[in-house]
Design a protein around this motif. Structure first.
Motif, PDB file in Angstrom:
ATOM      1  N   LEU A 241     128.285  28.660  10.431  1.00 42.55           N
ATOM      2  CA  LEU A 241     128.413  29.669   9.368  1.00 42.55           C
ATOM      3  C   LEU A 241     129.614  30.575   9.623  1.00 42.55           C
ATOM      4  N   LEU A 242     129.865  30.881  10.886  1.00 43.94           N
ATOM      5  CA  LEU A 242     130.996  31.746  11.225  1.00 43.94           C
ATOM      6  C   LEU A 242     132.334  31.077  10.940  1.00 43.94           C
ATOM      7  N   THR A 243     132.367  29.765  11.066  1.00 40.13           N
ATOM      8  CA  THR A 243     133.626  29.035  10.860  1.00 40.13           C
ATOM      9  C   THR A 243     133.729  28.400   9.478  1.00 40.13           C
ATOM     10  N   ALA A 244     132.702  28.590   8.647  1.00 39.41           N
ATOM     11  CA  ALA A 244     132.706  27.980   7.307  1.00 39.41           C
ATOM     12  C   ALA A 244     133.773  28.608   6.419  1.00 39.41           C
ATOM     13  N   ARG A 245     134.232  27.838   5.477  1.00 38.55           N
ATOM     14  CA  ARG A 245     135.198  28.334   4.503  1.00 38.55           C
ATOM     15  C   ARG A 245     134.575  29.488   3.707  1.00 38.55           C
ATOM     16  N   LYS A 246     135.298  30.568   3.541  1.00 42.05           N
ATOM     17  CA  LYS A 246     134.767  31.759   2.887  1.00 42.05           C
ATOM     18  C   LYS A 246     134.225  31.453   1.496  1.00 42.05           C
ATOM     19  N   SER A 247     134.937  30.623   0.752  1.00 43.22           N
ATOM     20  CA  SER A 247     134.506  30.302  -0.613  1.00 43.22           C
ATOM     21  C   SER A 247     133.184  29.535  -0.617  1.00 43.22           C
ATOM     22  N   ASP A 248     132.953  28.705   0.424  1.00 42.04           N
ATOM     23  CA  ASP A 248     131.688  27.977   0.508  1.00 42.04           C
ATOM     24  C   ASP A 248     130.518  28.943   0.651  1.00 42.04           C
ATOM     25  N   LEU A 249     130.698  29.962   1.489  1.00 39.11           N
ATOM     26  CA  LEU A 249     129.654  30.971   1.673  1.00 39.11           C
ATOM     27  C   LEU A 249     129.453  31.796   0.406  1.00 39.11           C
ATOM     28  N   GLU A 250     130.541  32.150  -0.250  1.00 37.55           N
ATOM     29  CA  GLU A 250     130.452  32.936  -1.482  1.00 37.55           C
ATOM     30  C   GLU A 250     129.725  32.173  -2.581  1.00 37.55           C
ATOM     31  N   ASN A 251     129.947  30.851  -2.643  1.00 39.59           N
ATOM     32  CA  ASN A 251     129.297  30.042  -3.672  1.00 39.59           C
ATOM     33  C   ASN A 251     127.784  29.975  -3.493  1.00 39.59           C
ATOM     34  N   ARG A 252     127.308  30.231  -2.288  1.00 41.40           N
ATOM     35  CA  ARG A 252     125.875  30.171  -2.003  1.00 41.40           C
ATOM     36  C   ARG A 252     125.217  31.548  -2.028  1.00 41.40           C
ATOM     37  N   ALA A 253     126.018  32.587  -2.105  1.00 41.99           N
ATOM     38  CA  ALA A 253     125.508  33.950  -1.943  1.00 41.99           C
ATOM     39  C   ALA A 253     124.507  34.341  -3.034  1.00 41.99           C
ATOM     40  N   ALA A 254     124.766  33.955  -4.280  1.00 41.32           N
ATOM     41  CA  ALA A 254     123.893  34.377  -5.380  1.00 41.32           C
ATOM     42  C   ALA A 254     122.490  33.819  -5.217  1.00 41.32           C
ATOM     43  N   GLN A 255     122.379  32.551  -4.837  1.00 41.15           N
ATOM     44  CA  GLN A 255     121.058  31.961  -4.633  1.00 41.15           C
ATOM     45  C   GLN A 255     120.337  32.613  -3.452  1.00 41.15           C
ATOM     46  N   LEU A 256     121.062  32.884  -2.376  1.00 38.05           N
ATOM     47  CA  LEU A 256     120.455  33.531  -1.214  1.00 38.05           C
ATOM     48  C   LEU A 256     119.931  34.915  -1.569  1.00 38.05           C
ATOM     49  N   GLN A 257     120.647  35.624  -2.446  1.00 35.75           N
ATOM     50  CA  GLN A 257     120.203  36.956  -2.861  1.00 35.75           C
ATOM     51  C   GLN A 257     118.922  36.874  -3.686  1.00 35.75           C
ATOM     52  N   ILE A 258     118.811  35.873  -4.530  1.00 39.29           N
ATOM     53  CA  ILE A 258     117.584  35.696  -5.325  1.00 39.29           C
ATOM     54  C   ILE A 258     116.388  35.496  -4.401  1.00 39.29           C
ATOM     55  N   ILE A 259     116.557  34.677  -3.368  1.00 36.42           N
ATOM     56  CA  ILE A 259     115.464  34.445  -2.417  1.00 36.42           C
ATOM     57  C   ILE A 259     115.094  35.741  -1.697  1.00 36.42           C
ATOM     58  N   LYS A 260     116.098  36.507  -1.271  1.00 34.69           N
ATOM     59  CA  LYS A 260     115.833  37.784  -0.595  1.00 34.69           C
ATOM     60  C   LYS A 260     115.067  38.734  -1.512  1.00 34.69           C
ATOM     61  N   ASP A 261     115.449  38.776  -2.777  1.00 38.07           N
ATOM     62  CA  ASP A 261     114.788  39.671  -3.729  1.00 38.07           C
ATOM     63  C   ASP A 261     113.340  39.270  -3.956  1.00 38.07           C
ATOM     64  N   ILE A 262     113.078  37.968  -4.025  1.00 38.17           N
ATOM     65  CA  ILE A 262     111.709  37.487  -4.199  1.00 38.17           C
ATOM     66  C   ILE A 262     110.845  37.915  -3.011  1.00 38.17           C
ATOM     67  N   LYS A 263     111.359  37.739  -1.814  1.00 38.41           N
ATOM     68  CA  LYS A 263     110.606  38.103  -0.615  1.00 38.41           C
ATOM     69  C   LYS A 263     110.380  39.612  -0.521  1.00 38.41           C
ATOM     70  N   ALA A 264     111.330  40.371  -1.070  1.00 40.53           N
ATOM     71  CA  ALA A 264     111.208  41.825  -1.026  1.00 40.53           C
ATOM     72  C   ALA A 264     110.414  42.378  -2.202  1.00 40.53           C
ATOM     73  N   GLY A 265     110.010  41.497  -3.113  1.00 38.48           N
ATOM     74  CA  GLY A 265     109.240  41.951  -4.266  1.00 38.48           C
ATOM     75  C   GLY A 265     110.067  42.641  -5.328  1.00 38.48           C
ATOM     76  N   ILE A 266     111.370  42.372  -5.326  1.00 39.58           N
ATOM     77  CA  ILE A 266     112.273  42.987  -6.318  1.00 39.58           C
ATOM     78  C   ILE A 266     112.288  42.121  -7.574  1.00 39.58           C
ATOM     79  N   PRO A 267     111.933  42.646  -8.738  1.00 39.61           N
ATOM     80  CA  PRO A 267     111.916  41.818  -9.962  1.00 39.61           C
ATOM     81  C   PRO A 267     113.310  41.373 -10.366  1.00 39.61           C
ATOM     82  N   ALA A 268     113.372  40.170 -10.935  1.00 41.10           N
ATOM     83  CA  ALA A 268     114.661  39.627 -11.372  1.00 41.10           C
ATOM     84  C   ALA A 268     115.190  40.405 -12.558  1.00 41.10           C
TER      85      ALA A 268
END
Length: 335
Positions: A308-335
């Protein structure tokens, strides 16, 4: 026209995106890049409680948002969460998955939708019990080359022991499923044969699916879906190129130290069952003792963090939105 489903199963890094974009060139198949709905949301179902009208509507909304945030967009597919909710005959994640993929097929006026979330093989019993009546395409590749590919990818395990365990686990699930289904619902496809004789292999797959073969299926690299996928992640960059026909046996050069011995100790029986040759001259059982396993676990965690530390920045950015949705679900934050 009745719409049917195709589920590609096996282990990632086995040429599944190549197969997916090939199949997507047929006007009979809608095969969008997978957001891995089941693998992602089954562990999250506990956050929704018993699925009633309110919680199921929230689940539909979250899944639709997750699909819309996929690193590779579903070109031409508009998902309406209210329609999916109203069309649901049961309050069930598998119902949402079915309706979302059917929308992809409807948008293309296709006979089939195709899901490339290969780990869904581990949910096959649930899919069968649900009554989906899918056709399964089991794509398998030499697990040692799969391991080489995963070592370079942003996702997945990184130590050879863990890679061998995962590959063995996946193949055994596929082989059990094959033994339980009639031949008209299960098709085995060898990656090495696919890339060396693609026209013949894709023709045979089309016969299994009862659809016409079209030569454009081998010109996938000129398609928009290939370009979109290649742009979304470094590990899919080969989709903009013709088939690399000699993309086999890479482990013979790339494996280091005890990699070959460890892999074949863990998964040698499955390699043999799938007609792959074993190469390790010795198999020292102590490589799998408790001391070594503790070492492999620590190395695997270190290597995953490093990737993850050596991954291309754009690859990480492309996955960020989905990861945030998962975090919000676990935190009980409504979509």
């Amino acid at each position: 026209m009745a719409i049917s489903g195709i589920q590609i199963i096996g282990t990632q890094r086995s040429g599944s995106n190549l197969l997916r974009v090939m199949m997507d060139q047929s006007d009979q198949i809608a095969s969008p890049h997978p957001p891995h709905i089941l693998v992602t949301f089954i562990p999250l179902l506990k956050y929704y409680g018993t699925l009633d009208r309110v919680s199921y509507r929230r689940l539909v909304k979250d899944v639709v948002n997750y699909v819309n945030a996929n690193p590779v967009p579903w070109e031409g597919v508009l998902l309406n969460e209210e329609e999916i909710f109203n069309q649901s005959e049961r309050y069930h994640l598998l119902e949402i998955n079915r309706l979302i993929y059917e929308q992809a097929a409807l948008s293309k006026k296709a006979k089939y939708w195709c899901c490339k979330s290969m780990a869904n093989v581990h949910h096959a019993d649930d899919m069968e019990e649900f009554g989906l009546r899918l056709k399964y395409v089991y794509l398998y590749r030499d697990g040692r080359d799969v391991a080489c590919s995963f070592k370079k990818a942003i996702v997945g395990e990184k130590h050879i022991y863990h890679l061998a365990k995962q590959w063995k686990y996946d193949q055994e699930a596929c082989l059990r499923l094959r033994a339980s289904l009639p031949e008209d619902r299960f098709y085995s496809l060898n990656y090495e044969t696919l890339i060396t004789a693609p026209e013949n292999e894709v023709n045979k797959l089309c016969q299994f699916l009862d659809i016409p073969y079209h030569e454009d299926m081998l010109k996938f690299y000129d398609s928009k879906t290939s370009r979109l996928t290649a742009a979304a992640g470094e590990m899919w960059s080969n989709l903009e190129k013709p088939i690399i026909r000699n993309n086999t046996g890479k482990f013979l050069k790339e494996f280091k130290e005890n990699d070959l011995e460890i892999f074949e100790l863990v998964a040698g029986e499955v390699l043999t069952a799938l007609n792959y040759e074993l190469y390790a001259e010795t198999k020292e059982q102590t490589l799998l003792d408790d001391v070594h396993l503790d070492q492999y676990i620590a190395e695997n965690e270190f290597l995953k963090k490093e990737s993850l530390l050596t991954a291309r920045k754009s690859d990480l950015e492309n996955r960020a939105a989905q990861l945030q949705i998962i975090k919000d679900i676990k935190a009980g934050i409504p979509a």
